[in-house]
Design a protein around this motif. Structure first.
Motif, PDB file in Angstrom:
ATOM      1  N   TYR A  80       0.835  -1.210   0.000  1.00 19.28           N
ATOM      2  CA  TYR A  80       0.000   0.000   0.000  1.00 19.28           C
ATOM      3  C   TYR A  80       0.869   1.260   0.000  1.00 19.28           C
ATOM      4  O   TYR A  80       0.593   2.215  -0.738  1.00 19.28           O
ATOM      5  CB  TYR A  80      -0.931   0.011   1.215  1.00 19.28           C
ATOM      6  CG  TYR A  80      -1.825   1.227   1.251  1.00 19.28           C
ATOM      7  CD1 TYR A  80      -3.007   1.262   0.513  1.00 19.28           C
ATOM      8  CD2 TYR A  80      -1.473   2.366   1.984  1.00 19.28           C
ATOM      9  CE1 TYR A  80      -3.820   2.396   0.511  1.00 19.28           C
ATOM     10  CE2 TYR A  80      -2.268   3.490   1.986  1.00 19.28           C
ATOM     11  CZ  TYR A  80      -3.443   3.501   1.247  1.00 19.28           C
ATOM     12  OH  TYR A  80      -4.238   4.624   1.242  1.00 19.28           O
ATOM     13  N   LEU A  81       1.914   1.257   0.814  1.00 17.22           N
ATOM     14  CA  LEU A  81       2.794   2.427   0.878  1.00 17.22           C
ATOM     15  C   LEU A  81       3.484   2.680  -0.450  1.00 17.22           C
ATOM     16  O   LEU A  81       3.778   3.826  -0.808  1.00 17.22           O
ATOM     17  CB  LEU A  81       3.834   2.230   1.987  1.00 17.22           C
ATOM     18  CG  LEU A  81       3.289   2.205   3.421  1.00 17.22           C
ATOM     19  CD1 LEU A  81       4.397   1.900   4.411  1.00 17.22           C
ATOM     20  CD2 LEU A  81       2.595   3.510   3.770  1.00 17.22           C
ATOM     21  N   ASP A  82       3.735   1.614  -1.207  1.00 20.60           N
ATOM     22  CA  ASP A  82       4.342   1.769  -2.534  1.00 20.60           C
ATOM     23  C   ASP A  82       3.343   2.311  -3.552  1.00 20.60           C
ATOM     24  O   ASP A  82       3.720   3.018  -4.483  1.00 20.60           O
ATOM     25  CB  ASP A  82       4.904   0.436  -3.029  1.00 20.60           C
ATOM     26  CG  ASP A  82       6.265   0.123  -2.441  1.00 20.60           C
ATOM     27  OD1 ASP A  82       7.144   1.007  -2.460  1.00 20.60           O
ATOM     28  OD2 ASP A  82       6.446  -0.997  -1.940  1.00 20.60           O
ATOM     29  N   LEU A  83       2.081   1.962  -3.376  1.00 22.66           N
ATOM     30  CA  LEU A  83       1.066   2.348  -4.360  1.00 22.66           C
ATOM     31  C   LEU A  83       0.567   3.774  -4.174  1.00 22.66           C
ATOM     32  O   LEU A  83       0.276   4.467  -5.143  1.00 22.66           O
ATOM     33  CB  LEU A  83      -0.127   1.391  -4.282  1.00 22.66           C
ATOM     34  CG  LEU A  83       0.086  -0.040  -4.769  1.00 22.66           C
ATOM     35  CD1 LEU A  83      -1.194  -0.849  -4.585  1.00 22.66           C
ATOM     36  CD2 LEU A  83       0.508  -0.064  -6.217  1.00 22.66           C
ATOM     37  N   THR A  84       0.439   4.200  -2.924  1.00 19.42           N
ATOM     38  CA  THR A  84      -0.191   5.491  -2.672  1.00 19.42           C
ATOM     39  C   THR A  84       0.753   6.658  -2.938  1.00 19.42           C
ATOM     40  O   THR A  84       1.961   6.575  -2.685  1.00 19.42           O
ATOM     41  CB  THR A  84      -0.708   5.573  -1.219  1.00 19.42           C
ATOM     42  OG1 THR A  84      -1.323   6.848  -1.002  1.00 19.42           O
ATOM     43  CG2 THR A  84       0.426   5.388  -0.215  1.00 19.42           C
ATOM     44  N   ALA A  85       0.197   7.746  -3.438  1.00 19.15           N
ATOM     45  CA  ALA A  85       0.978   8.965  -3.672  1.00 19.15           C
ATOM     46  C   ALA A  85       1.026   9.826  -2.416  1.00 19.15           C
ATOM     47  O   ALA A  85       1.804  10.780  -2.337  1.00 19.15           O
ATOM     48  CB  ALA A  85       0.374   9.756  -4.828  1.00 19.15           C
ATOM     49  N   THR A  86       0.171   9.496  -1.423  1.00 17.04           N
ATOM     50  CA  THR A  86       0.128  10.259  -0.174  1.00 17.04           C
ATOM     51  C   THR A  86       0.221   9.285   0.994  1.00 17.04           C
ATOM     52  O   THR A  86      -0.777   9.010   1.670  1.00 17.04           O
ATOM     53  CB  THR A  86      -1.175  11.077  -0.079  1.00 17.04           C
ATOM     54  OG1 THR A  86      -2.303  10.188  -0.268  1.00 17.04           O
ATOM     55  CG2 THR A  86      -1.222  12.155  -1.145  1.00 17.04           C
ATOM     56  N   PRO A  87       1.394   8.707   1.225  1.00 15.55           N
ATOM     57  CA  PRO A  87       1.541   7.702   2.275  1.00 15.55           C
ATOM     58  C   PRO A  87       1.231   8.244   3.660  1.00 15.55           C
ATOM     59  O   PRO A  87       1.556   9.396   3.971  1.00 15.55           O
ATOM     60  CB  PRO A  87       3.015   7.289   2.160  1.00 15.55           C
ATOM     61  CG  PRO A  87       3.683   8.438   1.497  1.00 15.55           C
ATOM     62  CD  PRO A  87       2.677   9.016   0.568  1.00 15.55           C
ATOM     63  N   PRO A  88       0.595   7.431   4.495  1.00 21.15           N
ATOM     64  CA  PRO A  88       0.310   7.855   5.874  1.00 21.15           C
ATOM     65  C   PRO A  88       1.601   7.941   6.681  1.00 21.15           C
ATOM     66  O   PRO A  88       2.630   7.369   6.304  1.00 21.15           O
ATOM     67  CB  PRO A  88      -0.607   6.748   6.399  1.00 21.15           C
ATOM     68  CG  PRO A  88      -0.215   5.544   5.598  1.00 21.15           C
ATOM     69  CD  PRO A  88       0.116   6.065   4.228  1.00 21.15           C
ATOM     70  N   VAL A  89       1.538   8.641   7.794  1.00 16.22           N
ATOM     71  CA  VAL A  89       2.700   8.836   8.657  1.00 16.22           C
ATOM     72  C   VAL A  89       2.524   7.999   9.922  1.00 16.22           C
ATOM     73  O   VAL A  89       1.436   8.000  10.528  1.00 16.22           O
ATOM     74  CB  VAL A  89       2.861  10.323   9.027  1.00 16.22           C
ATOM     75  CG1 VAL A  89       4.029  10.520   9.973  1.00 16.22           C
ATOM     76  CG2 VAL A  89       3.047  11.164   7.760  1.00 16.22           C
TER      77      VAL A  89
END
Length: 296
Positions: A80-89
């Motif tokens: 998911y972190l690789d796919l999203t353009a706005t990764p959560p923190v």
């Protein structure tokens, strides 16, 4: 064993270096949700909805919802972190991932679609939706008559008049208003196309078939697109109108809705446009002819 272990370790290091040093060349950098297998895609969509509507998510959410291992949940999170353009923190104090203010969903969903996500740890309640019934045997008869391109004799009860006359119709297609399945058919009695609710067809109808002759006329209303401009109702205050604009997602002066002219009645009813206390009203409607094809 030492050589084998060394070879395996070397491969993992090379893969890691591709992801971090040259992400543009990696497959993950080009991957989307559509590339994933159904099971993993469902887990990532759930994760995305958690971040969108809860504002937080962690591996435990995936483990509890899908019954997967911690290791698999960690893999899903990395994908998911690789796919999203706005990764959560990650918040180490709360031990959870927090969506950023500019969070952009990978799989947008409205609040109703994500309602079940809001029920964990907080109280929620919902009204039961009315179930509009349909008789499978009658639907099957209509479908087969449609495929055979025949006319059908039946008894249909009108809610307006209460009458159940014996009549001939030529079924042409099924439609839906979002609550029930309807039938679009040519009425030989009224010499026009009409919308029917299949459950109002009497089960003991004759169901006699005959050839369609002469050929059916063009269903003009079906082959006409209705481009409807909606605006907040005139009786609302400025503050109320602004709320309505946010509620229905206005992106400009008008909310544009497109449907077939044959289905306008259902739109007015479902959206409450025909009610005196309606929050929306029509500002105008443009009709555009749709070319007829062989499948129409």
């Amino acid at each position: 064993m030492k050589n084998t272990h060394f070879s395996t370790h070397t491969v993992s290091i090379r893969i890691f270096s591709i992801w971090t040093i040259d992400p543009a060349s990696s497959y993950l950098s080009r991957m989307t949700l559509d590339h994933l297998k159904h099971a993993q895609r469902a887990r990532l969509v759930f994760l995305d909805h958690c971040l969108t509507w809860r504002g937080v998510a962690n591996r435990r959410d995936l483990e509890e919802r899908f019954g997967i291992s911690t290791a698999q949940a960690a893999v899903d999170f990395r994908v998911y972190l690789d796919l999203t353009a706005t990764p959560p923190v990650y918040d180490p104090t709360r031990k959870t991932y927090v969506a950023t203010p500019d969070h952009a969903p990978l799989a947008p969903a409205d609040a109703l679609q994500a309602f079940d996500l809001l029920s964990d740890d907080v109280g929620t309640a919902s009204l039961p939706r009315p179930t509009r019934q349909a008789d499978p045997a009658i639907i099957a008869r209509l479908y087969q008559t449609m495929r055979a391109q025949k006319a059908l004799r039946l008894c249909y009860t009108s809610i307006t008049s209460g009458e159940s006359p014996d009549q001939w119709i030529a079924p042409v297609r099924f439609t839906s208003d979002g609550e029930a399945v309807h039938l679009r058919a040519y009425s030989y009695k009224h010499q026009t196309y009409r919308n029917y609710l299949p459950i109002r067809i009497a089960p003991d109808s004759p169901f006699e078939q005959r050839e369609i002759a002469p050929p059916l006329p063009r269903d003009t209303d079906w082959h006409t697109k209705a481009l409807i401009k909606l605006r907040p109702a005139s009786h609302l205050t400025d503050a109320q109108a602004q709320v309505v604009r946010r509620e229905f997602g206005f992106r400009g002066t008008y909310l544009l809705v497109e449907t077939r002219k044959a289905l306008e009645f259902f739109l007015d009813h479902r959206w409450g446009l025909d009610r005196p206390d309606a929050r929306l009203e029509r500002a105008g409607t443009e009709y555009v002819s749709i070319p007829q094809t062989d499948t129409d």
